[in-house]
Motif scaffolding. Structure first.
Motif, mmCIF file in Angstrom:
data_model
loop_
_atom_site.group_PDB
_atom_site.id
_atom_site.type_symbol
_atom_site.label_atom_id
_atom_site.label_comp_id
_atom_site.label_asym_id
_atom_site.label_seq_id
_atom_site.Cartn_x
_atom_site.Cartn_y
_atom_site.Cartn_z
ATOM 1 N N PHE A 192 7.327 9.756 13.876
ATOM 2 C CA PHE A 192 7.367 10.153 12.475
ATOM 3 C C PHE A 192 6.484 9.212 11.658
ATOM 4 N N GLN A 193 5.741 9.784 10.711
ATOM 5 C CA GLN A 193 4.917 8.999 9.790
ATOM 6 C C GLN A 193 5.774 8.600 8.596
ATOM 7 N N LEU A 194 5.691 7.319 8.202
ATOM 8 C CA LEU A 194 6.408 6.895 7.007
ATOM 9 C C LEU A 194 5.767 7.534 5.774
ATOM 10 N N LEU A 195 6.597 7.821 4.786
ATOM 11 C CA LEU A 195 6.164 8.507 3.570
ATOM 12 C C LEU A 195 6.611 7.721 2.350
ATOM 13 N N ARG A 196 5.991 8.048 1.217
ATOM 14 C CA ARG A 196 6.456 7.530 -0.062
ATOM 15 C C ARG A 196 6.357 8.657 -1.085
ATOM 16 N N SER A 197 7.320 8.685 -2.012
ATOM 17 C CA SER A 197 7.341 9.709 -3.060
ATOM 18 C C SER A 197 6.979 9.081 -4.389
ATOM 19 N N MET A 198 6.285 9.880 -5.202
ATOM 20 C CA MET A 198 5.880 9.430 -6.522
ATOM 21 C C MET A 198 5.901 10.647 -7.445
ATOM 22 N N GLY A 199 6.848 10.672 -8.371
ATOM 23 C CA GLY A 199 6.893 11.759 -9.350
ATOM 24 C C GLY A 199 7.072 13.136 -8.748
ATOM 25 N N GLY A 200 7.796 13.254 -7.659
ATOM 26 C CA GLY A 200 8.026 14.549 -7.040
ATOM 27 C C GLY A 200 7.017 14.920 -5.968
ATOM 28 N N PHE A 201 6.000 14.105 -5.766
ATOM 29 C CA PHE A 201 5.003 14.359 -4.719
ATOM 30 C C PHE A 201 5.180 13.325 -3.615
ATOM 31 N N THR A 202 5.096 13.760 -2.371
ATOM 32 C CA THR A 202 5.264 12.865 -1.231
ATOM 33 C C THR A 202 3.971 12.788 -0.444
ATOM 34 N N GLU A 203 3.582 11.557 -0.070
ATOM 35 C CA GLU A 203 2.360 11.366 0.709
ATOM 36 C C GLU A 203 2.594 10.325 1.798
ATOM 37 N N PRO A 204 1.755 10.343 2.841
ATOM 38 C CA PRO A 204 1.934 9.388 3.938
ATOM 39 C C PRO A 204 1.548 7.969 3.546
ATOM 40 N N VAL A 205 2.182 7.022 4.213
ATOM 41 C CA VAL A 205 1.870 5.603 4.090
ATOM 42 C C VAL A 205 1.156 5.198 5.373
ATOM 43 N N PHE A 206 0.042 4.461 5.258
ATOM 44 C CA PHE A 206 -0.719 4.056 6.435
ATOM 45 C C PHE A 206 -0.849 2.542 6.583
ATOM 46 N N GLY A 207 -0.072 1.785 5.809
ATOM 47 C CA GLY A 207 -0.108 0.333 5.919
ATOM 48 C C GLY A 207 1.189 -0.264 5.415
ATOM 49 N N ARG B 127 -18.049 -5.921 6.258
ATOM 50 C CA ARG B 127 -19.395 -5.339 6.293
ATOM 51 C C ARG B 127 -19.530 -4.239 5.235
ATOM 52 N N GLY B 128 -19.084 -4.557 4.039
ATOM 53 C CA GLY B 128 -19.125 -3.574 2.956
ATOM 54 C C GLY B 128 -18.116 -2.470 3.214
ATOM 55 N N SER B 129 -18.568 -1.251 3.232
ATOM 56 C CA SER B 129 -17.654 -0.104 3.380
ATOM 57 C C SER B 129 -17.346 0.245 4.833
ATOM 58 N N TRP B 130 -17.806 -0.557 5.780
ATOM 59 C CA TRP B 130 -17.649 -0.207 7.195
ATOM 60 C C TRP B 130 -16.213 -0.317 7.693
ATOM 61 N N ASP B 131 -15.540 -1.428 7.423
ATOM 62 C CA ASP B 131 -14.214 -1.668 7.993
ATOM 63 C C ASP B 131 -13.121 -1.432 6.950
ATOM 64 N N THR B 132 -11.950 -1.060 7.423
ATOM 65 C CA THR B 132 -10.813 -0.859 6.528
ATOM 66 C C THR B 132 -10.006 -2.146 6.394
ATOM 67 N N PHE B 133 -9.125 -2.153 5.397
ATOM 68 C CA PHE B 133 -8.241 -3.284 5.136
ATOM 69 C C PHE B 133 -7.053 -2.758 4.354
ATOM 70 N N LEU B 134 -6.117 -3.639 4.035
ATOM 71 C CA LEU B 134 -4.930 -3.255 3.286
ATOM 72 C C LEU B 134 -5.009 -3.813 1.869
ATOM 73 N N PHE B 135 -4.644 -2.983 0.901
ATOM 74 C CA PHE B 135 -4.571 -3.399 -0.493
ATOM 75 C C PHE B 135 -3.109 -3.358 -0.911
ATOM 76 N N TYR B 136 -2.586 -4.524 -1.272
ATOM 77 C CA TYR B 136 -1.197 -4.633 -1.706
ATOM 78 C C TYR B 136 -1.171 -4.659 -3.225
ATOM 79 N N ASP B 137 -0.529 -3.647 -3.812
ATOM 80 C CA ASP B 137 -0.397 -3.561 -5.260
ATOM 81 C C ASP B 137 1.036 -3.912 -5.628
ATOM 82 N N PRO B 138 1.291 -5.106 -6.175
ATOM 83 C CA PRO B 138 2.667 -5.509 -6.464
ATOM 84 C C PRO B 138 3.370 -4.612 -7.478
ATOM 85 N N GLN B 139 2.604 -3.812 -8.229
ATOM 86 C CA GLN B 139 3.200 -2.884 -9.187
ATOM 87 C C GLN B 139 3.635 -1.568 -8.536
ATOM 88 N N GLU B 140 3.086 -1.279 -7.369
ATOM 89 C CA GLU B 140 3.364 -0.011 -6.690
ATOM 90 C C GLU B 140 3.377 -0.271 -5.185
#
Length: 195
Positions: free
Chosen positions: A101-116, A70-83
């Motif tokens: 515990f929330q799973l995390l991923r690091s990129m260039g010294g910065f860490t952020e949560p993973v939600f999918g 429904r356009g921007s209403w519902d969420t989904f997962l985007f799989y980026d094979p490069q990242e």
């Protein structure tokens, strides 16, 4: 909240653009001094993709996916094979009390949560691989819940493939037919969401 994965189609064009978006309020006084307040703990990613050539069936698949959300209403997962891959990524340290515990991923010294997640993760405690369903469970938001709290000081890590949890940035998608049974979607914007 959908667990559907954005279609991977052969007509996807380069480049894929990713924009890190933060929310900061900057207040400037008459003398030029600034005070700043940051409202996000991690960025929201704006992901821009385009499809230069879509066959009729691919256009219908992509249009159906867009309309099912429904356009921007519902969420989904985007799989980026490069990242998409982490290996022995730290995501917490046991304290003898905490079980979630929330799973995390690091990129260039910065860490952020993973939600999918693209696949079930491999979870380790102090380098020892644990068993899903016996030692822990993982929900669809990539939150790990241990059956018993990891002991104080134990290092938690994971390996596996992750996805970006997104929604469409806009409520419209413009498909352009440029030849018989051939279509283009010049730009579609995805915005990561935080639960």
């Amino acid at each position: 909240m959908s667990e559907a994965i954005f279609p991977s189609l052969p007509g996807q064009a380069w480049p894929v653009v990713k924009v890190a978006k933060w929310s900061t309020k900057v207040q400037t006084t008459a003398s030029g001094r600034e005070t700043r307040a940051s409202f996000y703990a991690s960025p929201r990613w704006l992901i821009k993709v385009s499809f230069s050539v879509l066959r009729q069936s691919e256009m219908q698949q992509l249009a159906g996916f867009f309309n099912a959300r429904r356009g921007s209403w519902d969420t989904f997962l985007f799989y980026d094979p490069q990242e998409c891959l982490v290996s022995e990524q730290p995501f917490g340290q046991g304290n003898g009390v905490t079980t979630r515990f929330q799973l995390l991923r690091s990129m260039g010294g910065f860490t952020e949560p993973v939600f999918g997640l693209k696949e079930p993760p491999q979870i380790s405690r102090d380098g020892v691989l644990l068993q899903q369903g016996v030692d822990y469970t993982v929900d669809n938001m990539a939150t790990v819940t241990f059956v018993t709290p990891p002991v104080a000081g134990s290092a938690l890590s994971w390996s596996g493939k992750f996805c970006f949890r997104c929604r469409f940035q806009q409520d419209q998608a413009e498909f352009e037919q440029f030849m018989s049974n051939l279509w283009a979607l010049k730009r579609v914007e995805l915005l990561t969401v935080k639960p």
